[in-house]
Design a protein around this motif. Structure first.
Motif, PDB file in Angstrom:
ATOM      1  N   ASN A  12       0.775  -1.234   0.000  1.00 21.10           N
ATOM      2  CA  ASN A  12       0.000   0.000   0.000  1.00 21.10           C
ATOM      3  C   ASN A  12       0.812   1.293   0.000  1.00 21.10           C
ATOM      4  O   ASN A  12       0.342   2.305  -0.534  1.00 21.10           O
ATOM      5  N   VAL A  13       1.998   1.289   0.608  1.00 23.20           N
ATOM      6  CA  VAL A  13       2.710   2.555   0.761  1.00 23.20           C
ATOM      7  C   VAL A  13       3.506   2.972  -0.477  1.00 23.20           C
ATOM      8  O   VAL A  13       3.408   4.122  -0.918  1.00 23.20           O
ATOM      9  N   PRO A  14       4.317   2.101  -1.098  1.00 22.85           N
ATOM     10  CA  PRO A  14       5.174   2.560  -2.201  1.00 22.85           C
ATOM     11  C   PRO A  14       4.401   3.171  -3.362  1.00 22.85           C
ATOM     12  O   PRO A  14       4.904   4.085  -4.035  1.00 22.85           O
ATOM     13  N   THR A  15       3.188   2.717  -3.631  1.00 21.12           N
ATOM     14  CA  THR A  15       2.446   3.181  -4.803  1.00 21.12           C
ATOM     15  C   THR A  15       1.521   4.349  -4.505  1.00 21.12           C
ATOM     16  O   THR A  15       0.785   4.800  -5.388  1.00 21.12           O
ATOM     17  N   LEU A  16       1.545   4.868  -3.280  1.00 19.81           N
ATOM     18  CA  LEU A  16       0.666   5.982  -2.946  1.00 19.81           C
ATOM     19  C   LEU A  16       0.982   7.205  -3.791  1.00 19.81           C
ATOM     20  O   LEU A  16       2.145   7.582  -3.964  1.00 19.81           O
TER      21      LEU A  16
END
Length: 362
Positions: free
Chosen positions: A73-77
């Motif tokens: 979830n975090v890297p592609t935010l």
């Protein structure tokens, strides 16, 4: 991935950053100097969006979020500039002579015939379940229905903004960084608990579900209202209502006590004598508009008289005159403070009470 290499992302992700490893977390390793520098930069006031996501990932690890959840979830935010604009321009209430606007126009907008009639219909439909929720939590069903109506128009308007994207963007903007970062990590914890990412939609500021809970509140207080063993505040009306009841009870709700009553104040009332000398640590401007506590017996002795129903003589209450002296006035019980805990606005809390009374035909 712009701003830093994918290798560096993987390296930083592998570090536990001092927390106990989650079941599927990678072994604890010390980040290399480059990663340490990035984490330090992410705590300063000026950094790139990609660097800020390193900080969010580190904060999540510190609080035990699973590595698989972080990586998914975090890297592609991506950044949501719209919520930043809304945070930047969010209106602040201004007073003139201690009065914020006028209550009557606000009530006309927020206590409508449609909200009243639909609230009554929902009370009839869910009568048995609301009775069980009342026995369990002690909160008046009409108040639960009123908050549900005020927050989401009985579930029809719950918000469509992606919570992770919004909370990360608001944290990056920085005006209330600590709060939004904590809510971001809480949203990841909800995913850890099995709530799918696509379910986490809500308002631009991060409120979600039928009760419009922030993620940290959803983690702590969402409740099972229909007895199926799962608290689904996004699609289950009874779970949403039970969760509102759990919130109010947690905020100090007293069973069998009304939120407040409308009153008339005499021309001779010495308002200086009943001014509260206590400054609230939370929402001081909101609480400043209420008097000190007196019993109903003491208010009667001062010439303050109920319009309609009254309070028991020994019930403690504070006076509010939202439109200034010699206009609309209410005596408020401790349960009014519980509603304020839900949304710290006197106009909101009074509207909840007035709508609840209309739903209950009081």
């Amino acid at each position: 991935m712009s701003g830093f290499s994918s290798w560096l992302w993987v390296t930083v992700s592998a570090a536990s950053v001092g927390s106990a490893a989650a079941p599927d977390a990678a072994p604890t390793v010390q980040p290399p100097p480059a990663a340490t520098a990035l984490l330090a930069a992410a705590q300063s006031s000026a950094y790139s969006w990609d660097t800020y996501k390193v900080r969010l990932a580190a904060l999540a690890r510190l609080q035990g979020v699973r590595e698989s959840t972080i990586q998914a979830n975090v890297p592609t935010l991506s950044m949501n500039s719209r919520v930043i604009d809304l945070e930047r321009t969010e209106p602040v209430a201004h007073t003139f002579g201690g009065v914020v606007g006028a209550l009557s126009p606000y009530l006309r907008v927020h206590v409508t015939p449609s909200l009243v009639s639909r609230g009554q219909a929902n009370c009839r439909e869910h009568y048995d379940a609301l009775s069980r929720i009342y026995v369990r939590y002690g909160v008046d069903p009409s108040v639960l229905m009123s908050i549900w109506g005020m927050e989401t128009s009985y579930g029809t308007v719950t918000g469509s903004t992606d919570l992770l994207q919004a909370l990360a963007s608001l944290g990056y903007y920085g005006r209330r960084r600590e709060m939004f970062e904590n809510e971001f990590v809480s949203a990841l914890k909800l995913i850890d608990q099995g709530v799918p990412r696509w379910r986490l939609k809500g308002s631009w500021a991060g409120a979600t579900g039928y009760p419009q809970f922030m993620p940290s509140v959803a983690l702590r207080l969402r409740a099972d209202g229909d007895g199926d063993g799962y608290a689904d505040i996004w699609t289950n009306e009874l779970d949403g209502l039970a969760s509102i009841a759990a919130y109010l009870r947690d905020a100090g709700w007293k069973p069998n006590v009304v939120w407040g009553i409308p009153v008339r104040t005499p021309a001779t009332l010495n308002r200086y004598a009943v001014v509260s000398r206590i400054t609230s640590p939370r929402c001081p401007q909101v609480y400043r508009r209420m008097s000190r506590w007196l019993s109903m017996r003491e208010w009667r002795a001062l010439g303050v008289t109920p319009v309609g129903r009254s309070l028991p003589d020994n019930e403690m209450a504070s006076l509010i005159e939202p439109d200034g002296p010699n206009a609309t006035a209410y005596l408020l019980t401790t349960n009014y403070r519980s509603i304020l805990d839900y949304n710290c606005s006197n106009f909101y809390a009074i509207s909840v009470g007035v709508l609840a009374d209309a739903i209950a035909r009081r």
